[in-house]
Design a protein around this motif. Sequence first.
Motif, mmCIF file in Angstrom:
data_model
loop_
_atom_site.group_PDB
_atom_site.id
_atom_site.type_symbol
_atom_site.label_atom_id
_atom_site.label_comp_id
_atom_site.label_asym_id
_atom_site.label_seq_id
_atom_site.Cartn_x
_atom_site.Cartn_y
_atom_site.Cartn_z
ATOM 1 N N UNK A 11 0.688 -1.326 0.013
ATOM 2 C CA UNK A 11 0.007 -0.023 0.020
ATOM 3 C C UNK A 11 0.846 1.166 -0.111
ATOM 4 N N UNK A 12 0.237 2.319 -0.637
ATOM 5 C CA UNK A 12 0.824 3.657 -0.452
ATOM 6 C C UNK A 12 0.378 4.197 0.752
ATOM 7 N N UNK A 13 1.451 4.455 1.694
ATOM 8 C CA UNK A 13 0.942 4.654 3.001
ATOM 9 C C UNK A 13 1.183 6.201 3.628
ATOM 10 N N UNK A 14 0.322 6.536 4.371
ATOM 11 C CA UNK A 14 0.386 7.979 5.005
ATOM 12 C C UNK A 14 0.868 7.745 6.339
ATOM 13 N N UNK A 15 1.568 8.776 6.870
ATOM 14 C CA UNK A 15 2.261 8.540 8.215
ATOM 15 C C UNK A 15 1.258 9.073 9.178
ATOM 16 N N UNK A 16 0.356 8.457 9.472
ATOM 17 C CA UNK A 16 -0.843 8.733 10.391
ATOM 18 C C UNK A 16 -1.473 7.540 11.127
ATOM 19 N N UNK A 17 -1.161 7.500 12.403
ATOM 20 C CA UNK A 17 -1.889 6.230 13.278
ATOM 21 C C UNK A 17 -3.262 6.757 13.360
ATOM 22 N N UNK A 22 -15.184 10.232 14.171
ATOM 23 C CA UNK A 22 -16.599 10.805 14.350
ATOM 24 C C UNK A 22 -16.902 11.621 13.312
ATOM 25 N N UNK A 23 -18.028 11.355 12.589
ATOM 26 C CA UNK A 23 -18.483 12.266 11.519
ATOM 27 C C UNK A 23 -17.443 12.409 10.541
ATOM 28 N N UNK A 24 -17.009 13.461 10.060
ATOM 29 C CA UNK A 24 -16.009 13.641 9.080
ATOM 30 C C UNK A 24 -14.702 14.100 9.548
ATOM 31 N N UNK A 25 -14.319 13.764 10.906
ATOM 32 C CA UNK A 25 -13.285 13.952 11.630
ATOM 33 C C UNK A 25 -12.544 12.604 12.144
ATOM 34 N N UNK A 26 -11.178 12.469 12.039
ATOM 35 C CA UNK A 26 -10.797 11.435 12.865
ATOM 36 C C UNK A 26 -9.414 11.810 13.794
ATOM 37 N N UNK A 27 -9.118 11.049 14.533
ATOM 38 C CA UNK A 27 -7.947 11.582 15.540
ATOM 39 C C UNK A 27 -6.730 10.646 15.562
ATOM 40 N N UNK A 32 -3.959 14.146 17.661
ATOM 41 C CA UNK A 32 -4.304 15.313 16.756
ATOM 42 C C UNK A 32 -5.500 14.956 16.018
ATOM 43 N N UNK A 33 -6.221 16.267 15.542
ATOM 44 C CA UNK A 33 -7.385 16.081 14.681
ATOM 45 C C UNK A 33 -7.250 16.197 13.220
ATOM 46 N N UNK A 34 -8.013 15.494 12.327
ATOM 47 C CA UNK A 34 -7.816 15.735 11.053
ATOM 48 C C UNK A 34 -9.467 15.789 10.411
ATOM 49 N N UNK A 35 -9.547 16.550 9.457
ATOM 50 C CA UNK A 35 -10.833 16.473 8.564
ATOM 51 C C UNK A 35 -10.479 15.537 7.567
ATOM 52 N N UNK A 36 -11.486 14.292 7.470
ATOM 53 C CA UNK A 36 -11.193 13.173 6.685
ATOM 54 C C UNK A 36 -11.826 13.325 5.116
ATOM 55 N N UNK A 347 -3.867 18.966 9.149
ATOM 56 C CA UNK A 347 -4.811 18.346 9.668
ATOM 57 C C UNK A 347 -5.899 18.189 8.575
ATOM 58 N N UNK A 348 -5.642 17.982 7.433
ATOM 59 C CA UNK A 348 -6.477 17.531 6.381
ATOM 60 C C UNK A 348 -5.794 16.194 5.821
ATOM 61 N N UNK A 349 -6.765 15.178 5.502
ATOM 62 C CA UNK A 349 -6.479 14.077 4.961
ATOM 63 C C UNK A 349 -7.019 13.909 3.616
ATOM 64 N N UNK A 350 -6.421 13.681 2.651
ATOM 65 C CA UNK A 350 -6.942 13.846 0.999
ATOM 66 C C UNK A 350 -6.315 12.737 0.285
ATOM 67 N N UNK A 351 -6.818 12.314 -0.807
ATOM 68 C CA UNK A 351 -6.441 11.094 -1.546
ATOM 69 C C UNK A 351 -5.764 11.809 -2.993
ATOM 70 N N UNK A 352 -5.026 10.886 -3.611
ATOM 71 C CA UNK A 352 -4.469 11.157 -4.819
ATOM 72 C C UNK A 352 -5.276 10.183 -5.756
ATOM 73 N N UNK A 353 -5.208 10.724 -7.129
ATOM 74 C CA UNK A 353 -5.790 10.093 -8.131
ATOM 75 C C UNK A 353 -5.097 10.380 -9.461
ATOM 76 N N UNK A 354 -4.027 9.299 -9.627
ATOM 77 C CA UNK A 354 -2.955 9.551 -10.477
ATOM 78 C C UNK A 354 -2.048 10.440 -9.982
ATOM 79 N N UNK A 355 -1.037 10.695 -10.695
ATOM 80 C CA UNK A 355 0.055 11.522 -9.832
ATOM 81 C C UNK A 355 -0.151 13.013 -9.607
ATOM 82 N N UNK A 356 -0.814 13.512 -10.517
ATOM 83 C CA UNK A 356 -1.221 14.905 -10.332
ATOM 84 C C UNK A 356 -2.583 15.556 -9.929
ATOM 85 N N UNK A 357 -3.391 14.435 -9.261
ATOM 86 C CA UNK A 357 -4.819 15.031 -9.112
ATOM 87 C C UNK A 357 -5.208 14.836 -7.784
ATOM 88 N N UNK A 358 -5.724 15.461 -6.859
ATOM 89 C CA UNK A 358 -6.109 15.461 -5.652
ATOM 90 C C UNK A 358 -7.507 14.854 -5.688
#
Length: 392
Positions: A11-17, A22-27, A32-36, A347-358
């Motif tokens: 997997x392409x992994x992100x350094x977040x454990x 809850x809802x649209x947020x994770x910790x 530390x809080x993130x909007x998911x 504090x925001x988690x976002x994905x990629x879609x191909x090399x240059x697309x968020x």
Amino acid sequence: MSEDRYMGNLYQRFPVIVERGEGARIWDTNKKEYIDCMGGYGVALVGHCNKRVNNAIRNQLEKIITVHSSLYNKTREEFLETLVGLAPDGLEQVHLNNSGAESVEAAIKFARKFTGKKGMVAMKGSYHGKSFGALSLTYNPKYKKAFEPLVEKVSFASFGDIGALRDAMDADTGLVIIEPIQGESGIHVAPEGFLQDARKLCDERGALLVFDEIQAGLGRTGKMWACEHWDTTPDIMCLAKGIAGGVPMGATLARKDIVSSISKGEHSSTFGGNPLSCAAGTAALMALTKDGLVENSQKMGAVFAKGLARLKEKHPIIRDVRGRGLMIGVELRFEVRDVLADLIKEGVLMLYSGRNILRILPPLVISESEIAQVLHSLDVTLGREEKRRGTQ
């Protein structure tokens, strides 16, 4: 991370454990809080720890977890009735399985048995899974080359080009599979008229039209089904991801005559339709319909689109913004790896879609204030990246 010792480099992994959500947020484990905006690749559809889903799972645990489909179960019956009641007209029967890839595998077998034809056509840019049949219908060679030969008689047509689809089909084509909005290749929305023309072409050629709504379905695009944007109904529809609120589940919906062509024992699933997943599934469908999450997807998608349009005017490194509802792609003029890493710091988690697309796939419970935070973090991050690259 210690997990890497056991899971390999798959997997392409992100350094977040991640510890909780809850809802649209994770910790994470450091609180530390993130909007998911990753949403488990779209699985966290009705929000993390959705109360309906959690209560349904808790109640079912006290009854029974496993009931094979060779026996009957009221929890499964309730889920099936609810799902079919929401499905596009004519999709009256369901094969319950455990994932998107399994849902596609069932569609392949159903189409081959019903039509007696072996040929299949998928779209360039398609992604349908990584099991052998689903992988055969996935376009990107990087996923396939090491595992060839795959299923034979598969061809690919340019997405949105009805002439190319017509040319790719022949007398032995039994299945045409399309994502109404392509996810993996960059959030590409089907152009107007394409799905309608594909429907007519399949009818003319005696092929079944399959819509893969694994990522785009279930309210993600602001309508219950992505195909509703084009008023077009497939013969088979593949679902998974958020269908059970985070519990593994896939479903292959089809016309009754198609499912009737499958004899007993020709296709089954040991875990498919287990009561735990079905209880969670009914709760997730109730959350989508009774709690206004489909409507919220449409509304918040518009808020996101408006804000991203403003950022596009401000930041020349944004090439394009596209999508429907809360299935959004932001195409940049360079690779997004550093942007994703900086967003994590913000504090925001976002994905990629191909090399240059968020790729933005937040839970459908996301609020306007949370979107404002995401837009602000993206604004700051892109500004920092432009300064670093000297493109301001």
